[in-house]
Design an enzyme around this catalytic site. Sequence first.
Site, mmCIF file in Angstrom:
data_model
loop_
_atom_site.group_PDB
_atom_site.id
_atom_site.type_symbol
_atom_site.label_atom_id
_atom_site.label_comp_id
_atom_site.label_asym_id
_atom_site.label_seq_id
_atom_site.Cartn_x
_atom_site.Cartn_y
_atom_site.Cartn_z
ATOM 1 N N CYS A 93 48.678 11.558 44.369
ATOM 2 C CA CYS A 93 47.533 10.677 44.583
ATOM 3 C C CYS A 93 46.504 11.285 45.539
ATOM 4 C CB CYS A 93 47.990 9.336 45.157
ATOM 5 S SG CYS A 93 49.010 8.366 44.036
ATOM 6 N N HIS A 94 47.007 11.928 46.617
ATOM 7 C CA HIS A 94 46.107 12.320 47.709
ATOM 8 C C HIS A 94 45.669 13.785 47.663
ATOM 9 C CE1 HIS A 94 46.623 8.453 49.673
ATOM 10 N NE2 HIS A 94 47.926 8.566 49.527
ATOM 11 N N CYS A 191 52.815 -1.912 81.817
ATOM 12 C CA CYS A 191 52.542 -0.515 81.441
ATOM 13 C C CYS A 191 51.593 0.122 82.455
ATOM 14 C CB CYS A 191 51.930 -0.453 80.051
ATOM 15 S SG CYS A 191 52.933 -1.215 78.763
ATOM 16 N N CYS A 194 52.365 2.011 86.053
ATOM 17 C CA CYS A 194 52.429 3.479 86.132
ATOM 18 C C CYS A 194 51.109 4.100 85.674
ATOM 19 C CB CYS A 194 53.553 4.010 85.239
ATOM 20 S SG CYS A 194 55.202 3.759 85.908
ATOM 21 N N CYS A 236 60.058 4.026 77.742
ATOM 22 C CA CYS A 236 59.303 3.428 78.852
ATOM 23 C C CYS A 236 59.890 2.070 79.222
ATOM 24 C CB CYS A 236 57.838 3.237 78.459
ATOM 25 S SG CYS A 236 56.848 4.734 78.618
#
Lengths: 275, 110, 154
Positions: A93-94, A191, A194, A236
């Site tokens: 397809c691509h 988040c 930090c 994390c």
Amino acid sequence: MRGWRGAAALPAGAAAVLALAVAAALAQGGGEAPAAEPVRAIPDPQSGLEFTTPETRAIQEDDFQNPAFLWVEEGEQAWNHPEGAAGKSCASCHGNAAESMRGVRARYPAYDAKKGRVVTLEQRVNICREEHMGAPPLRIDSRPLNAMTAFIGLQSRGMPVQVDISGPARPFFDAGERFYNTRRGQLDMRCGSCHEDNYGRYLRADLLSQGMSNGFPTYRLKEQRVISLQFRLQGCVNDVRGEAPPMGGEEFTNLEFYLAWRAQGLPVETPSVRR
Amino acid sequence: MAAPIGQPRVRLPAQVRAGEVIEIRTLISHAMETGQRRDQQGNVIPRDIIKRFVARFEGEQVFAMDLAPAISANPYIAFPFKAEKPGTFEFTWTNDAGEERKATAELKLA
Amino acid sequence: MKTGPTTIRRRHLLAAAAGGVAIAALPRAAGAEMQPATTEAIRKVTGGKTPQEGRVTLRLPPIAENGNTVPVTVSVDSPMTAADHVKTVHLFADRNPTPDVATFHFTPAMGRAQADTRMRLGQTQDVIAVAEMSDGSLWMGRTEVKVTIGGCGG
């Protein structure tokens, strides 16, 4: 005169809040209120590359030494390899990925009108596999999926990250922002604790970065393999002693969308090298 | 059971003059499992490493390396070579089970 | 590689100290203490002969960002001719679970005695290289690498 002096004496933040309130009031008067344009805490973001050692940088800057290119080559082979009931490959397809996939990594995650939600590049690959190739989805963060996203991501290398958070995408962005700003885990950190309040400082021996996502998927020296962004996000959350949501689920997908907006303008570095 | 040895990558400089000392660089996909790690059930993951790398030029060994588990996953190995004449390099990676993976590269002189 | 070799001549060290520059990795004296397993591993390859200090240069980052992937370059001062060349270079990590890291087999066809790879270091420790020359002489180089304990365990 008095009113003017009063406003000038306000701190800039308060003045901005006032201005926003006025704008919101005005907008409400006119009917449908467009969501206020979000403002980034870090207006001029720095890539994680700026927070790494010269040795790690040297590995990333040399496509031969960068072990992530082993994954890129696997992804390229898979691109051309037919799989599934439809007997199709990605290339069916691509076509040539260098053309058709150029810019794709830079604008993902993106809103999918058919699904009615935001999808990551990983999910997009799996949607293609299931709906167009008749092939089973690849496990999130598995080697073949990371190989494919590393290969697709490379086609956008150097292009600025630019995601569309407008219109129907906005609620997903807002959900990602809420996740980002929610304190969690036994360490009760968001988040930004930090990556906004303390970047450039050391957490034990680790130099804290701004948590920019423009290099993912990345070859992580610790893991000695290419990892996806959501694998890192799980790390994390574990680090703040929280319970990480599943990779590929709604929460991390929305967070990934928000993180892409935070990194807006940074060049795609996929596949980068990080500690 | 040993995992299959992954894809190798080899690079020689494109423009080489006779007498020049060039750098030959190689990279191969491999977990280099140390034999000291445990899986989630607590079982020891058996050792599985690339234990030897050999570079031959026109059939003659020019460089070799014995690897221990202390070599990082996806081993990167680079070494110099004095280019005197054009010819063919053959590189061989061997794992603990004795399985081999080979790659070749042509040395052309300007 | 943008960092310089960690085996630095004494006058450079003095100059750096005078300039207020902090240097994390210093070459170690050959006679400095080693783990018994390392001493034994070296004895195995030298047959008990004591290597001389010098001619071997180890280039590693003074501080490794992650111990799982530490770039290392070992080079030996040698003309690499048929008559006078390096035969083997043994690489050891003093405080790994086992000290053996690699053995390089060199030939005069290389033109220069050098090899690059990436190694795992379990903790801050000395990396040691022992070179065996075609005349049978043994030379040794040694350098310390600090392996950091990160805050981001994930």
